[in-house]
Design an enzyme around this catalytic site. Structure first.
Site, PDB file in Angstrom:
ATOM      1  N   LYS A 185     -11.395  -1.419   6.184  1.00 38.84           N
ATOM      2  CA  LYS A 185     -10.265  -1.248   7.083  1.00 38.84           C
ATOM      3  C   LYS A 185     -10.840  -0.985   8.488  1.00 38.84           C
ATOM      4  CE  LYS A 185      -6.618   2.306   7.451  1.00 38.84           C
ATOM      5  NZ  LYS A 185      -5.779   3.227   6.676  1.00 38.84           N
ATOM      6  N   GLU A 198       0.861  -1.191   0.000  1.00 40.36           N
ATOM      7  CA  GLU A 198       0.000   0.000   0.000  1.00 40.36           C
ATOM      8  C   GLU A 198       0.896   1.239   0.000  1.00 40.36           C
ATOM      9  OE1 GLU A 198      -2.910   0.235   3.204  1.00 40.36           O
ATOM     10  OE2 GLU A 198      -2.964   2.417   3.015  1.00 40.36           O
ATOM     11  N   ARG A 234       0.890  10.579   0.930  1.00 48.40           N
ATOM     12  CA  ARG A 234       1.136  11.584   1.972  1.00 48.40           C
ATOM     13  C   ARG A 234       2.328  12.464   1.636  1.00 48.40           C
ATOM     14  NH1 ARG A 234       0.377   7.588   7.094  1.00 48.40           N
ATOM     15  NH2 ARG A 234      -1.491   6.625   6.278  1.00 48.40           N
TER      16      ARG A 234
HETATM   17  C1  3PG Z   1      -2.566   4.050   8.362  1.00 49.48           C
HETATM   18  O1  3PG Z   1      -2.290   4.804   7.471  1.00 49.48           O
HETATM   19  O2  3PG Z   1      -3.398   3.153   8.211  1.00 49.48           O
HETATM   20  C2  3PG Z   1      -1.884   4.221   9.663  1.00 49.48           C
HETATM   21  O3  3PG Z   1      -1.341   5.481   9.796  1.00 49.48           O
HETATM   22  C3  3PG Z   1      -0.839   3.205   9.891  1.00 49.48           C
HETATM   23  O4  3PG Z   1      -0.656   3.138  11.220  1.00 49.48           O
HETATM   24  P1  3PG Z   1       0.697   2.595  11.843  1.00 49.48           P
HETATM   25  O5  3PG Z   1       1.724   3.635  11.476  1.00 49.48           O
HETATM   26  O6  3PG Z   1       0.423   2.542  13.326  1.00 49.48           O
HETATM   27  O7  3PG Z   1       0.995   1.261  11.243  1.00 49.48           O
END
Ligand code: 3PG
Length: 214
Positions: free
Chosen positions: A129, A41, A45
């Site tokens: 999700k 994925e 950002r």
């Molecule tokens: C996301 O984009 O789904 C989260 O920011 C990921 O979270 P994590 O950095 O705790 O894995």
């Protein structure tokens, strides 16, 4: 070619790649794939993220590449045109869901309450999700949601780590877990892709013991 659902059934972990540099994003994805994780994925950002995703689509042989942090319908169309094989959003926007359903592209909108899961269900989605997984109640909340939404499958993301991965994967209605722990910024920016491969391998080992070997 292996489908997304087949790949996730075998290796139920989705690493997040968050990088402004397209070549480094590709190298990160290749390191993840070398460790056994081929569903990537790419989160939108940074300015260079879309280019990074396109680079993986063009040169990341055998990978299944999707886009995350997709906030608008325009972005959903853009990543689809760029070859995203799945789309992830932090929340649920009806027009993105409708677009993805009409394009038959798997869509994982972030949900954390029964109301949000029910809205996703009403729109025709069967996979969502669960975000941010640890803050939204973690495994106990996911158990509760799964007990009422019997047809739904969840992808917990946000606060997932090697420590809680086995507990999430032990739930039948968890399709896969997503997370950024597999692509730590310090290792990636130092070019330590061996560290990324090791994290991926460790996650595959954890997944195999939680679910049985692929
Ligand atoms: C996301 O984009 O789904 C989260 O920011 C990921 O979270 P994590 O950095 O705790 O894995």
């Amino acid at each position: 070619m292996t489908s997304l659902s087949e790949r996730l059934a075998a290796r139920p972990v989705v690493p997040l790649v968050n990088d402004n540099d397209p070549e480094r994003a590709l190298a990160t994805a290749q390191a993840l794939e070398a460790g056994g994780l081929g569903v990537i994925e790419v989160v939108l950002r940074s300015e260079g993220a879309l280019e990074g995703m396109k680079t993986m689509v063009a040169r990341g042989q055998g990978m299944i590449v999707g886009a995350g942090t997709v906030l608008t319908l325009d972005q959903a169309k853009q990543v689809r045109d760029a070859g995203a094989e799945f789309i992830v959003s932090p929340g649920l926007v009806d027009e993105i869901a409708e677009f993805c359903l009409s394009e038959a592209v798997p869509f994982f909108p972030g949900t954390m309450t029964a109301g949000e899961v029910q809205r996703a269900y009403a729109l025709g989605l069967r996979e969502v999700k669960f975000f941010p997984a640890s803050l939204a109640g973690g495994v106990p909340m996911l158990k509760a949601l799964g007990s009422v939404f019997r047809e739904m499958r969840f992808m917990p993301t946000g606060g997932v780590s090697p420590a809680n991965l086995p507990d999430f994967l032990a739930l039948d209605h968890v399709l896969a877990c997503g997370g950024s722990w597999l692509t730590p910024k310090d290792a990636v920016s130092a070019g330590d892709f061996a560290a990324v491969t090791k994290l991926a391998r460790d996650a595959v080992t954890i997944a195999s013991s939680a679910r049985g070997p692929a």
